[in-house]
Design a protein around this motif. Sequence first.
Motif, PDB file in Angstrom:
ATOM      1  N   LEU A  71     -71.604 127.734  82.324  1.00  0.00           N
ATOM      2  CA  LEU A  71     -70.208 128.134  82.236  1.00  0.00           C
ATOM      3  C   LEU A  71     -69.926 129.101  83.371  1.00  0.00           C
ATOM      4  N   PHE A  72     -68.946 128.768  84.193  1.00  0.00           N
ATOM      5  CA  PHE A  72     -68.535 129.594  85.324  1.00  0.00           C
ATOM      6  C   PHE A  72     -67.304 130.379  84.916  1.00  0.00           C
ATOM      7  N   VAL A  73     -67.342 131.694  85.062  1.00  0.00           N
ATOM      8  CA  VAL A  73     -66.215 132.543  84.702  1.00  0.00           C
ATOM      9  C   VAL A  73     -65.887 133.427  85.895  1.00  0.00           C
ATOM     10  N   LYS A  74     -64.623 133.373  86.325  1.00  0.00           N
ATOM     11  CA  LYS A  74     -64.145 134.231  87.404  1.00  0.00           C
ATOM     12  C   LYS A  74     -63.456 135.411  86.754  1.00  0.00           C
ATOM     13  N   THR A  75     -63.914 136.601  87.067  1.00  0.00           N
ATOM     14  CA  THR A  75     -63.383 137.789  86.407  1.00  0.00           C
ATOM     15  C   THR A  75     -62.327 138.460  87.259  1.00  0.00           C
ATOM     16  N   ALA A  76     -61.410 139.103  86.605  1.00  0.00           N
ATOM     17  CA  ALA A  76     -60.391 139.897  87.291  1.00  0.00           C
ATOM     18  C   ALA A  76     -60.740 141.359  87.063  1.00  0.00           C
ATOM     19  N   SER A  77     -61.818 141.780  87.657  1.00  0.00           N
ATOM     20  CA  SER A  77     -62.317 143.129  87.390  1.00  0.00           C
ATOM     21  C   SER A  77     -62.212 144.000  88.629  1.00  0.00           C
ATOM     22  N   LYS A  78     -63.049 145.004  88.693  1.00  0.00           N
ATOM     23  CA  LYS A  78     -63.042 145.950  89.799  1.00  0.00           C
ATOM     24  C   LYS A  78     -63.573 145.343  91.091  1.00  0.00           C
ATOM     25  N   CYS A  79     -64.104 144.156  91.030  1.00  0.00           N
ATOM     26  CA  CYS A  79     -64.760 143.542  92.184  1.00  0.00           C
ATOM     27  C   CYS A  79     -63.808 142.712  93.028  1.00  0.00           C
ATOM     28  N   HIS A  80     -62.535 143.067  93.110  1.00  0.00           N
ATOM     29  CA  HIS A  80     -61.594 142.250  93.855  1.00  0.00           C
ATOM     30  C   HIS A  80     -61.855 142.286  95.358  1.00  0.00           C
ATOM     31  N   THR A  81     -62.581 143.269  95.831  1.00  0.00           N
ATOM     32  CA  THR A  81     -62.912 143.312  97.258  1.00  0.00           C
ATOM     33  C   THR A  81     -64.240 142.631  97.554  1.00  0.00           C
ATOM     34  N   GLN A  82     -65.003 142.294  96.513  1.00  0.00           N
ATOM     35  CA  GLN A  82     -66.289 141.623  96.677  1.00  0.00           C
ATOM     36  C   GLN A  82     -66.276 140.328  95.866  1.00  0.00           C
ATOM     37  N   PRO A  83     -65.827 139.223  96.459  1.00  0.00           N
ATOM     38  CA  PRO A  83     -65.690 137.980  95.704  1.00  0.00           C
ATOM     39  C   PRO A  83     -66.997 137.447  95.126  1.00  0.00           C
ATOM     40  N   LYS A  84     -68.114 137.746  95.755  1.00  0.00           N
ATOM     41  CA  LYS A  84     -69.393 137.251  95.247  1.00  0.00           C
ATOM     42  C   LYS A  84     -69.727 137.860  93.887  1.00  0.00           C
ATOM     43  N   LYS A  85     -69.341 139.124  93.681  1.00  0.00           N
ATOM     44  CA  LYS A  85     -69.627 139.799  92.418  1.00  0.00           C
ATOM     45  C   LYS A  85     -68.576 139.525  91.350  1.00  0.00           C
ATOM     46  N   ALA A  86     -67.492 138.876  91.711  1.00  0.00           N
ATOM     47  CA  ALA A  86     -66.410 138.638  90.766  1.00  0.00           C
ATOM     48  C   ALA A  86     -66.610 137.373  89.947  1.00  0.00           C
ATOM     49  N   LYS A  87     -67.761 136.725  90.090  1.00  0.00           N
ATOM     50  CA  LYS A  87     -68.032 135.485  89.356  1.00  0.00           C
ATOM     51  C   LYS A  87     -69.259 135.677  88.477  1.00  0.00           C
ATOM     52  N   ALA A  88     -69.228 135.040  87.318  1.00  0.00           N
ATOM     53  CA  ALA A  88     -70.380 135.072  86.420  1.00  0.00           C
ATOM     54  C   ALA A  88     -70.719 133.647  86.013  1.00  0.00           C
ATOM     55  N   THR A  89     -71.991 133.321  86.049  1.00  0.00           N
ATOM     56  CA  THR A  89     -72.448 132.002  85.616  1.00  0.00           C
ATOM     57  C   THR A  89     -73.336 132.192  84.399  1.00  0.00           C
ATOM     58  N   ILE A  90     -72.938 131.569  83.291  1.00  0.00           N
ATOM     59  CA  ILE A  90     -73.646 131.728  82.027  1.00  0.00           C
ATOM     60  C   ILE A  90     -74.323 130.407  81.700  1.00  0.00           C
ATOM     61  N   PRO A  91     -75.660 130.368  81.581  1.00  0.00           N
ATOM     62  CA  PRO A  91     -76.327 129.101  81.245  1.00  0.00           C
ATOM     63  C   PRO A  91     -76.044 128.699  79.799  1.00  0.00           C
ATOM     64  N   MET A  92     -75.750 127.429  79.618  1.00  0.00           N
ATOM     65  CA  MET A  92     -75.471 126.888  78.288  1.00  0.00           C
ATOM     66  C   MET A  92     -76.570 125.873  77.967  1.00  0.00           C
ATOM     67  N   ASN A  93     -77.616 126.335  77.288  1.00  0.00           N
ATOM     68  CA  ASN A  93     -78.751 125.460  77.040  1.00  0.00           C
ATOM     69  C   ASN A  93     -79.129 125.369  75.561  1.00  0.00           C
ATOM     70  N   LYS A  94     -78.156 125.508  74.701  1.00  0.00           N
ATOM     71  CA  LYS A  94     -78.389 125.335  73.265  1.00  0.00           C
ATOM     72  C   LYS A  94     -77.874 123.960  72.848  1.00  0.00           C
ATOM     73  N   ASP A  95     -77.831 123.711  71.543  1.00  0.00           N
ATOM     74  CA  ASP A  95     -77.304 122.433  71.076  1.00  0.00           C
ATOM     75  C   ASP A  95     -75.770 122.414  71.175  1.00  0.00           C
ATOM     76  N   PHE A  96     -75.183 121.266  70.898  1.00  0.00           N
ATOM     77  CA  PHE A  96     -73.756 121.032  71.150  1.00  0.00           C
ATOM     78  C   PHE A  96     -72.868 122.044  70.430  1.00  0.00           C
ATOM     79  N   ARG A  97     -73.087 122.247  69.151  1.00  0.00           N
ATOM     80  CA  ARG A  97     -72.221 123.122  68.349  1.00  0.00           C
ATOM     81  C   ARG A  97     -72.325 124.589  68.783  1.00  0.00           C
ATOM     82  N   ARG A  98     -73.509 125.047  69.106  1.00  0.00           N
ATOM     83  CA  ARG A  98     -73.669 126.439  69.524  1.00  0.00           C
ATOM     84  C   ARG A  98     -72.985 126.703  70.857  1.00  0.00           C
TER      85      ARG A  98
END
Length: 150
Positions: A71-98
């Motif tokens: 799951l890729f999430v682009k945040t609107a946080s304090k990192c607006h001057t550093q685009p590399k830090k403004a993104k979070a990638t969350i691994p989704m490796n559980k079963d479908f419902r979870r």
Amino acid sequence: MVACSDSLVWELTKKNSCFVKAKNGKTKRSGKISFSSEPGNITSLNLFKYSSVANSKAANISCTDDNRASLFVKTASKCHTQPKKAKATIPMNKDFRRVESAIRKHTQDNFYRRDVEAAILGKWTKVYQANRRAKGTKPVVPTKKGRGNN
């Protein structure tokens, strides 16, 4: 980076961007449709609702190389001057419902892009099915040949 509104960025990039791919005809009547190949665009349609470039908050789910999802999430946080830090990638490796409930927690429960939750869940279904076929746990559906072709 200069801070400007999402709608201004969309007006500047909606017709002229390196990600825009227009198909079929030249008018609405002939069926012109604009696709977008930008990373983070959920449906690959060139619309403000799904654009990750024009929106300060964006979310998308995609396949990884090892037949998993993230799951890729682009945040609107304090990192607006550093685009590399403004993104979070969350691994989704559980079963479908979870994973489905985790996606809901990241979108609806956090008040984070609730308008695109259905599109993200729909894409998660397709990513999950594709990963199962790639791993070999779900057989590939044979194509129908029609009558008389055996």
